[in-house]
Design an enzyme around this catalytic site. Structure first.
Site, PDB file in Angstrom:
ATOM      1  N   HIS A  19       0.816  -1.215   0.000  1.00 12.59           N
ATOM      2  CA  HIS A  19       0.000   0.000   0.000  1.00 12.59           C
ATOM      3  C   HIS A  19       0.848   1.263   0.000  1.00 12.59           C
ATOM      4  O   HIS A  19       0.406   2.300  -0.495  1.00 12.59           O
ATOM      5  CB  HIS A  19      -0.969  -0.037   1.172  1.00 12.59           C
ATOM      6  CG  HIS A  19      -2.009  -1.103   1.019  1.00 12.59           C
ATOM      7  ND1 HIS A  19      -2.566  -1.787   2.074  1.00 12.59           N
ATOM      8  CD2 HIS A  19      -2.583  -1.618  -0.107  1.00 12.59           C
ATOM      9  CE1 HIS A  19      -3.439  -2.666   1.602  1.00 12.59           C
ATOM     10  NE2 HIS A  19      -3.456  -2.589   0.290  1.00 12.59           N
ATOM     11  N   SER A  99      -6.791  -2.121  -0.681  1.00 13.11           N
ATOM     12  CA  SER A  99      -6.408  -1.367  -1.872  1.00 13.11           C
ATOM     13  C   SER A  99      -7.576  -0.606  -2.498  1.00 13.11           C
ATOM     14  O   SER A  99      -7.406   0.556  -2.897  1.00 13.11           O
ATOM     15  CB  SER A  99      -5.776  -2.309  -2.901  1.00 13.11           C
ATOM     16  OG  SER A  99      -4.686  -2.997  -2.333  1.00 13.11           O
ATOM     17  N   GLY A 143     -10.020 -12.740 -11.750  1.00 14.07           N
ATOM     18  CA  GLY A 143      -9.429 -11.424 -11.948  1.00 14.07           C
ATOM     19  C   GLY A 143      -8.500 -11.339 -13.135  1.00 14.07           C
ATOM     20  O   GLY A 143      -8.366 -10.275 -13.750  1.00 14.07           O
ATOM     21  N   ASP A 163      -2.636  -8.696  -7.355  1.00 15.57           N
ATOM     22  CA  ASP A 163      -2.382  -9.089  -5.972  1.00 15.57           C
ATOM     23  C   ASP A 163      -3.023 -10.442  -5.673  1.00 15.57           C
ATOM     24  O   ASP A 163      -3.901 -10.540  -4.817  1.00 15.57           O
ATOM     25  CB  ASP A 163      -2.954  -7.990  -5.058  1.00 15.57           C
ATOM     26  CG  ASP A 163      -2.788  -8.292  -3.591  1.00 15.57           C
ATOM     27  OD1 ASP A 163      -1.893  -9.078  -3.247  1.00 15.57           O
ATOM     28  OD2 ASP A 163      -3.573  -7.750  -2.795  1.00 15.57           O
TER      29      ASP A 163
END
Length: 278
Positions: A19, A99, A143, A163
């Site tokens: 992050h 996120s 994803g 991620d």
């Protein structure tokens, strides 16, 4: 269906690194007036309680964001990240923004967020959390598939966060192929790939495969808080394609500071590697 849930790990040392890089990349992108698209291939639930049973069971956040929370005089890039966490949770560290929430806080009305999520329960959480935010679209399913279909974005500017949980070992090979396919569609985007340091030999193979991909302008930033021989995840890294030009200099200041403070008994270390130049 895969079983990984980030609530057990929210706010840990890996989240701090991930992050930190995400916040700084987005802050650089929004300095220019043109719209930005943020694409998250594995969005999760968007934010997490640090008071619930999952976070309390592992307590990982205490050795991550917890070690930074009351620190004075943070390095400037780390302060920027800390400020974004504080915007979400206030003075008390009882929650942690994932996120999607960090991106939503940083992006403007003209920007878009595309959030991919495989788990139906997390999809519903995302939809509820962002129901009133017209900038956000939740994409259901794999994803990798949904993320690739969304490229290139109409804005032609943006950041892609990859991620995955790496529960399936083939993810290490899949992310490299995905990056090459995505880069062919959207070569000017910033790509930020997170990886865990659990098996050093596997990370070495991942690094070499990315280096051999033919993609230019790639940096690697890695933070480890335990030796490679330790059980579990002793560290993590971010591979950044098309990094903002200031980012490497910021990491050169920030990673040594984090390695000293997040590792028990001073056992931390870091790496900054240019995998590919111009």
């Amino acid at each position: 269906m895969l079983s990984y849930r980030h609530g057990f790990h929210a706010g840990n040392h890996a989240d701090v690194l991930k992050h930190l890089v995400l916040v700084r990349c987005l802050q650089y992108l929004v300095q220019k007036p043109k719209p930005v698209c943020y694409l998250d291939t594995h969005a999760g639930g968007g934010a997490y309680s640090l008071a619930d049973a999952r976070a309390q069971k592992t307590g990982e956040y205490r050795d991550g964001i917890g070690r930074l929370w009351q620190c004075d005089h943070l390095p400037s890039p780390l302060q920027a990240y800390h400020d974004q966490v504080a915007i979400f949770c206030g003075a008390s560290l009882d929650a942690y923004p994932g996120s999607p929430v960090l991106a939503a806080q940083l992006l403007r009305d003209v920007d878009r967020l595309l959030l991919n999520e495989l788990h139906s329960s997390e999809q519903q959480v995302l939809k509820q959390r962002f129901a009133a935010d017209r900038r956000v679209r939740v994409i259901e399913g794999d994803g990798y598939v949904g993320g690739l279909a969304a490229l290139p974005p109409k804005e032609r500017r943006g950041l892609v966060l990859i991620d995955p949980p790496y529960e399936i070992k083939s993810d290490y090979e899949r992310v490299v192929k995905w990056l090459k396919d995505a880069h062919r569609r959207f070569a000017t985007g910033i790509y930020a790939l997170w990886y865990p340091v659990v098996d050093r030999a596997r990370i070495d193979r991942l690094q070499q495969a990315i280096k051999a991909s033919g993609i230019a302008r790639i940096d690697l930033y890695e933070l480890c808080v335990a030796p490679d021989t330790s059980p579990g995840m002793g560290g993590s890294g971010m591979v950044v394609i098309n990094p903002p030009w200031q980012l490497r200099a910021e990491m050169e200041i920030t990673l040594p500071w984090l390695a000293e403070r997040l590792a028990p008994e001073g056992g931390g270390r870091y790496r900054i590697v240019e995998l590919a130049g111009e």
